[in-house]
Enzyme design. Structure first.
Site, PDB file in Angstrom:
ATOM      1  N   LYS A 108       0.821  -1.223   0.000  1.00 41.75           N
ATOM      2  CA  LYS A 108       0.000   0.000   0.000  1.00 41.75           C
ATOM      3  C   LYS A 108       0.850   1.266   0.000  1.00 41.75           C
ATOM      4  CE  LYS A 108      -3.332  -2.834  -0.004  1.00 41.75           C
ATOM      5  NZ  LYS A 108      -4.085  -3.082  -1.240  1.00 41.75           N
TER       6      LYS A 108
ATOM      7  N   GLY B 294      -8.602  -1.533   5.610  1.00 45.07           N
ATOM      8  CA  GLY B 294      -8.729  -0.952   6.942  1.00 45.07           C
ATOM      9  C   GLY B 294      -8.203  -1.795   8.096  1.00 45.07           C
TER      10      GLY B 294
ATOM     11  N   ILE C 209      -8.199  12.137   7.813  1.00 44.28           N
ATOM     12  CA  ILE C 209      -9.343  13.028   7.590  1.00 44.28           C
ATOM     13  C   ILE C 209     -10.575  12.456   8.250  1.00 44.28           C
ATOM     14  CG2 ILE C 209      -9.723  14.744   5.778  1.00 44.28           C
ATOM     15  CD1 ILE C 209      -9.298  12.829   3.696  1.00 44.28           C
TER      16      ILE C 209
ATOM     17  N   ARG D  41      -8.765  -6.875  -8.308  1.00 44.84           N
ATOM     18  CA  ARG D  41      -9.697  -7.998  -8.522  1.00 44.84           C
ATOM     19  C   ARG D  41     -11.065  -7.458  -8.928  1.00 44.84           C
ATOM     20  NH1 ARG D  41      -9.634  -6.613  -3.043  1.00 44.84           N
ATOM     21  NH2 ARG D  41     -11.680  -5.819  -2.451  1.00 44.84           N
TER      22      ARG D  41
ATOM     23  N   ARG E  10     -25.749  -5.409   1.002  1.00 42.05           N
ATOM     24  CA  ARG E  10     -25.162  -6.737   1.240  1.00 42.05           C
ATOM     25  C   ARG E  10     -25.947  -7.403   2.354  1.00 42.05           C
ATOM     26  NH1 ARG E  10     -18.577  -6.380   1.026  1.00 42.05           N
ATOM     27  NH2 ARG E  10     -18.406  -4.843  -0.666  1.00 42.05           N
TER      28      ARG E  10
HETATM   29  C1  MV4 Z   1      -8.583   6.693   6.286  1.00 40.83           C
HETATM   30  C2  MV4 Z   1      -9.532   7.455   7.000  1.00 40.83           C
HETATM   31  C3  MV4 Z   1      -9.219   8.773   7.278  1.00 40.83           C
HETATM   32  N1  MV4 Z   1      -8.024   9.295   6.891  1.00 40.83           N
HETATM   33  N2  MV4 Z   1      -7.405   7.258   5.929  1.00 40.83           N
HETATM   34  C4  MV4 Z   1      -9.164   2.898   5.050  1.00 40.83           C
HETATM   35  C5  MV4 Z   1      -9.752   1.604   4.657  1.00 40.83           C
HETATM   36  C6  MV4 Z   1     -11.199   1.804   4.875  1.00 40.83           C
HETATM   37  N3  MV4 Z   1     -11.892   0.576   5.082  1.00 40.83           N
HETATM   38  C7  MV4 Z   1     -11.227   2.703   6.057  1.00 40.83           C
HETATM   39  N4  MV4 Z   1     -10.150   3.557   5.855  1.00 40.83           N
HETATM   40  C8  MV4 Z   1      -9.991   4.839   6.286  1.00 40.83           C
HETATM   41  N5  MV4 Z   1      -8.809   5.434   5.931  1.00 40.83           N
HETATM   42  C9  MV4 Z   1      -7.153   8.516   6.235  1.00 40.83           C
HETATM   43  N6  MV4 Z   1      -5.973   9.059   5.869  1.00 40.83           N
HETATM   44  C10 MV4 Z   1     -10.735   6.843   7.377  1.00 40.83           C
HETATM   45  C11 MV4 Z   1     -10.961   5.520   7.030  1.00 40.83           C
HETATM   46  C12 MV4 Z   1     -12.210   4.950   7.499  1.00 40.83           C
HETATM   47  C13 MV4 Z   1     -13.305   4.804   6.643  1.00 40.83           C
HETATM   48  C14 MV4 Z   1     -13.239   5.186   5.291  1.00 40.83           C
HETATM   49  C15 MV4 Z   1     -14.331   5.047   4.459  1.00 40.83           C
HETATM   50  C16 MV4 Z   1     -15.541   4.522   4.986  1.00 40.83           C
HETATM   51  C17 MV4 Z   1     -15.634   4.130   6.308  1.00 40.83           C
HETATM   52  C18 MV4 Z   1     -14.511   4.258   7.155  1.00 40.83           C
HETATM   53  C19 MV4 Z   1     -14.615   3.868   8.497  1.00 40.83           C
HETATM   54  C20 MV4 Z   1     -13.517   4.007   9.309  1.00 40.83           C
HETATM   55  C21 MV4 Z   1     -12.320   4.554   8.809  1.00 40.83           C
END
Ligand code: MV4
Length: 455
Positions: free
Chosen positions: A116, A165, A203, A292, A338
């Site tokens: 990543k 995540g 963010i 994928r 889903r």
């Molecule tokens: C983040 C973020 C805020 N800032 N990265 C990454 C994978 C995804 N499943 C969640 N991720 C996040 N990455 C930065 N720099 C917040 C999340 C996040 C999130 C993003 C989209 C939809 C739901 C989320 C729930 C928790 C955290």
């Protein structure tokens, strides 16, 4: 063109691949674990081979067993679906070494996007905006501190081998950074065998919006618009839709053309998804790429009319992309829920026998599933039992259609996430399109509180 394809997966996606093969006149070979003898992918494939015991590690993830099944059945290609071996560069290499086409991108592309931190720096180099952060994995505590000081708190620590995540840590100030980094690295080492982590600006109130791409082996790349996937729980997407409520034609063209150029630069072929975090000012930041076919691909199929699995197979067989960007039109609004077999309160899996099954139909409704009445959901795999996907002329019509389809979906014998979907769809914020990463956390706990990103 391929004559015979082995489907190295189970459940609804295995059936979906079999559908595409039947329509293309390609014979199919299913593989199954001892827990899946009565699964529909076994029934609808032309041939089926048992590849081992119930546990995934002994069957669907067992590369020698899958390759042996492919060799004895003399297939031209393997479709890996999603999950399991779909993003294993090693499996892709073993297929090619065995002269079996892996239906997906090159092993190099899978390996690059699987790291990543490298994916982030390569995509930045090829013109996609990324959040401020470390240029690669952080090599020392001193570097972690100076990086975080430079970008400003809050920051997020992510595993280079993570994705989706898993193993993330949000850090609010300098005093927490080193402990959080150590924990994140230890978790990453345990979960992925690689401890390396990178740091990014965090963010709050981000949206998750992803672009679908389709590319052939001759440098032709198009995008198929976006899917908004902000409704997630513990990093599992629950609801996806297209278009995103924040999207305009101008913004889609701007982000889409940058995505297409980046894919041409890396020489990508096959289907792929570029995930972005989007802030309140509608700035897009590259997050990661999935190499994928994804669970939520039907949302894009409904709004574009394109059969992504068919085209993925055709691109792997060496066909040229049959459309140019200008041929792609986006029609109406699609939403996917889903449906998981899980307890709606605890969210724990709820395997067992489905005693009653009635799936809705009618205009604008599509269901991708491998379940049926009397089917016994085994406890070994993920709990997705159906994808309920609807299309309407606009978002309001799609929401109303989804609500009536959820009303008419009867599943008894196991608990499902249907009640949760009904609750989310009824939220005024959801109906206004005000959806962001904390949506579900705030739904179950309406007071403002510190963000916790669990591993
Ligand atoms: C983040 C973020 C805020 N800032 N990265 C990454 C994978 C995804 N499943 C969640 N991720 C996040 N990455 C930065 N720099 C917040 C999340 C996040 C999130 C993003 C989209 C939809 C739901 C989320 C729930 C928790 C955290």
């Amino acid at each position: 063109m391929f004559k015979k394809i082995l489907v190295a997966n189970r459940g609804e996606i295995a059936l979906r691949i079999i559908c595409a093969c039947k329509e293309l006149g390609i014979r199919t070979v299913a593989v199954f674990s001892e827990a899946d003898r009565y699964a529909l992918h076994v029934r609808f494939a032309d041939d089926a081979i048992c590849i081992g015991p119930p546990k995934s590690a002994d069957s669907y993830l067992n590369i020698p067993s899958v390759i042996a099944a492919a060799e004895v059945s003399n297939v031209d290609a393997i479709h890996p679906g999603y999950g399991f071996l779909s993003e294993s560069p090693y499996f892709c290499e073993v297929c090619e070494a065995s002269r079996i086409r892996f239906i997906g991108p090159s092993s190099e592309a899978i390996r690059l996007m699987g790291d990543k931190a490298r994916a982030r720096s390569e995509m930045k180099r090829f013109g996609l905006p990324v959040l401020p952060g470390s240029s690669d994995s952080v090599q020392s505590e001193k570097e972690a501190l100076s990086t975080a000081d430079a970008i400003g708190y809050p920051v997020i620590i992510k595993a280079v081998a993570g994705g989706g995540g898993r193993g993330m840590r949000v850090v609010h100030d300098r005093t927490e950074l080193i402990n959080a980094l150590k924990t994140a690295q230890a978790e990453a080492a345990g979960a992925f065998g690689v401890p390396h982590c990178y740091i990014e600006k965090y963010i709050e109130h981000a949206r998750h919006i992803e672009f679908q791409v389709l590319a052939d082996e001759y440098g032709n790349v198009i995008h198929l618009g976006e899917r908004e996937c902000s409704i997630q729980r513990r990093h599992q997407k629950l609801i996806e839709e297209s278009p995103s409520v924040i999207m305009t034609e101008e913004l889609r063209n701007r982000v889409g053309s940058r995505v297409v150029r980046a894919m041409q630069e890396v020489g990508y072929s096959s289907v792929g998804t570029i995930e972005f975090l989007v802030d309140e000012k509608h700035q897009f930041y590259f997050m990661e790429m999935n190499t994928r076919i994804q669970v939520e691909h039907p949302v894009t199929e409904l709004v574009t009319g394109i059969d992504l699995i068919r085209d993925q197979i055709l691109m792997a067989a060496g066909d040229r992309l049959p459309y140019r960007q200008d041929d792609i039109r986006f029609r109406g609004h699609a939403i996917e829920c889903r449906i998981n077999a899980e307890d709606p309160v605890t969210c724990r899996p709820s395997p067992g026998k489905i005693t009653t099954w009635h799936a809705p139909g009618g205009p604008g409704v599509r269901i991708d599933t491998a379940a049926y009445a009397e089917y016994i959901i085994p406890p070994y795999y993920d709990s997705l039992i159906a994808k309920l996907v609807v299309q309407g002329a606009d978002r309001t019509e799609a929401i109303h259609r989804m609500e009536r389809a959820l009303d008419m979906f009867v599943i008894e014998g196991v608990r499902t996430s249907i009640p949760l979907h009904r609750q989310i769809l009824a939220q005024p914020d959801f109906r206004r399109g005000e959806i962001y990463t904390r949506f579900l956390e705030d739904l179950s706990n309406p007071q403002p509180r510190a963000i916790q990103v669990a591993g």
